[in-house]
Design a protein around this motif. Structure first.
Motif, mmCIF file in Angstrom:
data_model
loop_
_atom_site.group_PDB
_atom_site.id
_atom_site.type_symbol
_atom_site.label_atom_id
_atom_site.label_comp_id
_atom_site.label_asym_id
_atom_site.label_seq_id
_atom_site.Cartn_x
_atom_site.Cartn_y
_atom_site.Cartn_z
ATOM 1 N N PRO A 139 44.415 12.808 12.096
ATOM 2 C CA PRO A 139 43.434 11.733 12.202
ATOM 3 C C PRO A 139 43.563 10.765 11.022
ATOM 4 O O PRO A 139 44.041 11.144 9.951
ATOM 5 C CB PRO A 139 42.095 12.480 12.137
ATOM 6 C CG PRO A 139 42.400 13.760 11.453
ATOM 7 C CD PRO A 139 43.819 14.113 11.779
ATOM 8 N N GLU A 140 43.134 9.551 11.230
ATOM 9 C CA GLU A 140 43.363 8.520 10.221
ATOM 10 C C GLU A 140 42.738 8.871 8.870
ATOM 11 O O GLU A 140 43.294 8.553 7.815
ATOM 12 C CB GLU A 140 42.832 7.180 10.729
ATOM 13 C CG GLU A 140 43.529 6.049 10.030
ATOM 14 C CD GLU A 140 43.145 4.696 10.584
ATOM 15 O OE1 GLU A 140 42.748 4.610 11.761
ATOM 16 O OE2 GLU A 140 43.242 3.730 9.802
ATOM 17 N N SER A 141 41.602 9.573 8.926
ATOM 18 C CA SER A 141 40.942 9.901 7.648
ATOM 19 C C SER A 141 41.789 10.859 6.789
ATOM 20 O O SER A 141 41.515 11.036 5.613
ATOM 21 C CB SER A 141 39.559 10.523 7.913
ATOM 22 O OG SER A 141 39.717 11.700 8.674
ATOM 23 N N PHE A 142 42.824 11.470 7.370
ATOM 24 C CA PHE A 142 43.690 12.371 6.605
ATOM 25 C C PHE A 142 44.940 11.655 6.056
ATOM 26 O O PHE A 142 45.662 12.227 5.250
ATOM 27 C CB PHE A 142 44.221 13.509 7.504
ATOM 28 C CG PHE A 142 43.250 14.622 7.797
ATOM 29 C CD1 PHE A 142 41.879 14.449 7.720
ATOM 30 C CD2 PHE A 142 43.721 15.876 8.166
ATOM 31 C CE1 PHE A 142 40.998 15.481 8.015
ATOM 32 C CE2 PHE A 142 42.847 16.923 8.455
ATOM 33 C CZ PHE A 142 41.485 16.729 8.382
ATOM 34 N N HIS A 143 45.223 10.469 6.567
ATOM 35 C CA HIS A 143 46.552 9.889 6.309
ATOM 36 C C HIS A 143 46.872 9.739 4.829
ATOM 37 O O HIS A 143 47.917 10.186 4.346
ATOM 38 C CB HIS A 143 46.679 8.528 7.008
ATOM 39 C CG HIS A 143 46.815 8.660 8.504
ATOM 40 N ND1 HIS A 143 46.959 7.573 9.337
ATOM 41 C CD2 HIS A 143 46.822 9.750 9.315
ATOM 42 C CE1 HIS A 143 47.049 7.995 10.599
ATOM 43 N NE2 HIS A 143 46.955 9.311 10.593
ATOM 44 N N LYS A 144 45.960 9.098 4.110
ATOM 45 C CA LYS A 144 46.253 8.796 2.699
ATOM 46 C C LYS A 144 46.449 10.089 1.901
ATOM 47 O O LYS A 144 47.442 10.242 1.186
ATOM 48 C CB LYS A 144 45.097 7.972 2.121
ATOM 49 C CG LYS A 144 45.278 7.645 0.677
ATOM 50 C CD LYS A 144 44.143 6.775 0.151
ATOM 51 C CE LYS A 144 42.928 7.625 -0.195
ATOM 52 N NZ LYS A 144 41.818 6.827 -0.741
ATOM 53 N N SER A 145 45.501 11.023 2.029
ATOM 54 C CA SER A 145 45.581 12.237 1.194
ATOM 55 C C SER A 145 46.826 13.053 1.527
ATOM 56 O O SER A 145 47.501 13.567 0.627
ATOM 57 C CB SER A 145 44.322 13.078 1.381
ATOM 58 O OG SER A 145 44.135 13.369 2.752
ATOM 59 N N ARG A 146 47.142 13.163 2.813
ATOM 60 C CA ARG A 146 48.303 13.996 3.182
ATOM 61 C C ARG A 146 49.616 13.339 2.762
ATOM 62 O O ARG A 146 50.564 14.021 2.337
ATOM 63 C CB ARG A 146 48.311 14.282 4.687
ATOM 64 C CG ARG A 146 47.486 15.497 5.116
ATOM 65 C CD ARG A 146 46.110 15.521 4.564
ATOM 66 N NE ARG A 146 45.292 16.630 5.038
ATOM 67 C CZ ARG A 146 44.002 16.757 4.778
ATOM 68 N NH1 ARG A 146 43.368 15.850 4.031
ATOM 69 N NH2 ARG A 146 43.317 17.785 5.206
ATOM 70 N N ALA A 147 49.696 12.027 2.904
ATOM 71 C CA ALA A 147 50.937 11.355 2.504
ATOM 72 C C ALA A 147 51.099 11.417 0.988
ATOM 73 O O ALA A 147 52.187 11.706 0.476
ATOM 74 C CB ALA A 147 50.927 9.907 2.985
ATOM 75 N N ARG A 148 50.015 11.184 0.256
ATOM 76 C CA ARG A 148 50.118 11.261 -1.212
ATOM 77 C C ARG A 148 50.550 12.658 -1.642
ATOM 78 O O ARG A 148 51.398 12.815 -2.513
ATOM 79 C CB ARG A 148 48.760 10.949 -1.843
ATOM 80 C CG ARG A 148 48.419 9.472 -1.856
ATOM 81 C CD ARG A 148 47.096 9.317 -2.551
ATOM 82 N NE ARG A 148 46.686 7.932 -2.675
ATOM 83 C CZ ARG A 148 45.557 7.569 -3.272
ATOM 84 N NH1 ARG A 148 44.745 8.474 -3.788
ATOM 85 N NH2 ARG A 148 45.238 6.296 -3.373
ATOM 86 N N ARG A 149 49.942 13.677 -1.038
ATOM 87 C CA ARG A 149 50.237 15.061 -1.427
ATOM 88 C C ARG A 149 51.708 15.391 -1.122
ATOM 89 O O ARG A 149 52.394 16.017 -1.916
ATOM 90 C CB ARG A 149 49.281 15.980 -0.670
ATOM 91 C CG ARG A 149 49.253 17.409 -1.120
ATOM 92 C CD ARG A 149 48.519 17.638 -2.400
ATOM 93 N NE ARG A 149 47.138 17.970 -2.172
ATOM 94 C CZ ARG A 149 46.404 18.710 -2.993
ATOM 95 N NH1 ARG A 149 46.928 19.177 -4.100
ATOM 96 N NH2 ARG A 149 45.160 18.952 -2.734
ATOM 97 N N PHE A 150 52.175 14.971 0.041
ATOM 98 C CA PHE A 150 53.564 15.260 0.395
ATOM 99 C C PHE A 150 54.517 14.579 -0.593
ATOM 100 O O PHE A 150 55.423 15.213 -1.136
ATOM 101 C CB PHE A 150 53.848 14.790 1.828
ATOM 102 C CG PHE A 150 55.298 14.930 2.225
ATOM 103 C CD1 PHE A 150 55.815 16.164 2.600
ATOM 104 C CD2 PHE A 150 56.152 13.838 2.204
ATOM 105 C CE1 PHE A 150 57.162 16.310 2.942
ATOM 106 C CE2 PHE A 150 57.498 13.978 2.548
ATOM 107 C CZ PHE A 150 57.993 15.210 2.924
ATOM 108 N N PHE A 151 54.313 13.299 -0.832
ATOM 109 C CA PHE A 151 55.269 12.570 -1.680
ATOM 110 C C PHE A 151 55.158 12.970 -3.155
ATOM 111 O O PHE A 151 56.094 12.753 -3.920
ATOM 112 C CB PHE A 151 55.145 11.059 -1.471
ATOM 113 C CG PHE A 151 55.797 10.630 -0.189
ATOM 114 C CD1 PHE A 151 57.176 10.563 -0.089
ATOM 115 C CD2 PHE A 151 55.038 10.338 0.935
ATOM 116 C CE1 PHE A 151 57.794 10.203 1.108
ATOM 117 C CE2 PHE A 151 55.636 9.975 2.138
ATOM 118 C CZ PHE A 151 57.022 9.903 2.220
ATOM 119 N N PHE A 152 54.044 13.552 -3.525
ATOM 120 C CA PHE A 152 53.940 14.070 -4.896
ATOM 121 C C PHE A 152 55.111 15.024 -5.160
ATOM 122 O O PHE A 152 55.728 14.998 -6.220
ATOM 123 C CB PHE A 152 52.595 14.804 -5.077
ATOM 124 C CG PHE A 152 52.428 15.382 -6.438
ATOM 125 C CD1 PHE A 152 51.986 14.579 -7.482
ATOM 126 C CD2 PHE A 152 52.747 16.708 -6.694
ATOM 127 C CE1 PHE A 152 51.855 15.109 -8.764
ATOM 128 C CE2 PHE A 152 52.626 17.235 -7.973
ATOM 129 C CZ PHE A 152 52.176 16.433 -9.008
#
Ligand code: FMN
Length: 331
Positions: free
Chosen positions: A273-286
């Motif tokens: 869901p869109e509300s997860f996009h930012k946190s999940r992408a940031r966490r992955f690319f970390f």
């Protein structure tokens, strides 16, 4: 399916990382033996928390995906297990296992009596395992634990034996004490001590970042397999590399670094869901930025980006600057 195949490879449960897009990405290179979901609160699930369907989503391989639950009491854990089994039965979707989180040391979880605080009382932890077995007949039940509060091999062995006697099908040990951070390497000799002392499979976890470390997890420390967390985020092709090297030590593979990162962004967009996009992408690319020579600049920029489109633009721009890093050979 066997409880665990020999030399099993397991994806670790990781909050905001062990979601369906990561499993889809890993599976595109050739899967692993068990995928763990990120931990889900049993009480939250019973209260029908709206996000649980994303936390517990077990695609694309539900038969080999283990749902990890946490809570501070036996009762909600057992009720959540029973409900999960019922829901899966109703929908016809297999359940690869249920895991009890005995390792989380995040202060708000530990203080409330969940995670690693179960390790204070072996008989209480064993009663939880027995309750899960009764609530989920036929479903593999595992527990993932740390070393506990103090380093004592005999206490650890007693704790693990109590879980085995209560019916645990296998255990995963992340051999760090409650407060130990990643800076210090895990104390793997304890994995060996438990594996030698009890009759159920014991899987080691922590810092498996190379073929050599995987081999020592299994051969030197006697683990029934290895659970891998951060390295599977840094290199989603890591399980495929290990499998390839197992078949042929000279195995090498091409890692398409840019393409894989872009694929992860598409999967996040498509499946979460869109509300997860930012946190999940940031966490992955970390973690994923560790693949890049100048990754720290990109990591910083991504951690300050709010939109997937911006993250994608930054990521592509990196390879325009450093095209040689688009693809590399992995050995
Ligand atoms: C971001 C992050 C989130 C984590 N979340 C969980 C979790 O939900 N449940 C759990 O049992 N362990 C959790 N862990 C611990 C990992 O499962 C694993 O034990 C640890 O990262 C060591 O393995 P590694 O060196 O292969 O990463 C988490 C670790 C990280 C880095």
């Amino acid at each position: 399916m066997p409880i665990l195949p020999p030399k099993a490879l397991l994806l670790a449960p990781m909050v905001e990382l062990s979601h369906r897009p990561l499993r889809e990405l890993i599976a595109s290179f050739g899967s692993c033996d068990r995928y763990y979901t990120e931990m889900t609160s049993a009480s939250g699930y019973l209260a029908r928390s709206p996000f649980d369907r994303w936390f517990m989503d077990s695609e694309p391989a539900p038969e080999r995906t283990v749902v990890q639950l946490y809570d501070s009491e036996v009762d909600p854990m057992a009720k959540a297990a029973a409900r999960l089994v019922q829901e899966r039965r109703d929908s016809g979707m297999p359940l690869g296992g249920i895991d009890a989180n005995f390792g989380c040391s995040a202060p708000h979880i530990e203080k409330s009596g969940g995670g690693v605080s179960w390790m204070k009382d072996a008989s209480r932890a064993a009663s939880l395992i027995a309750a899960l077995k009764a609530a989920a007949p036929g479903v593999p039940i595992s527990a993932k634990l740390r070393l506990g509060y103090e380093e004592s091999e005999s206490a650890l062995v007693d704790f693990c034996r109590a879980l085995a006697d209560a019916g645990a099908d296998y255990l995963v040990i992340h051999p760090r004490l409650k407060n130990e951070k990643f800076r210090r390497l895990g104390r793997w000799s304890h994995v060996r001590a438990v594996a030698e002392a009890i009759s159920i499979p014991v899987v080691g976890n922590g810092d498996v970042r190379s073929w050599e470390r995987y081999r020592s997890a299994v051969d030197e420390y006697g683990g029934a397999g290895a659970m891998i967390g951060r390295e599977a985020v840094r290199r989603p092709w890591f399980f495929a590399l290990l499998r390839g090297k197992e078949a042929d030590p000279g195995f090498e593979m091409e890692a398409r670094v840019e393409e894989t990162g872009l694929r992860m962004l598409s999967l996040i967009r498509e499946l979460l869901p869109e509300s997860f996009h930012k946190s999940r992408a940031r966490r992955f690319f970390f973690y994923y930025c560790d693949n890049l020579s100048f990754g720290h600049h990109l990591r910083y920029a991504i951690q300050n980006s709010d939109r997937l489109d911006d993250i994608e633009r930054l990521f592509k721009a990196y390879f325009d600057e450093v095209p040689a890093e688009r693809v590399r050979m992995e050995r």
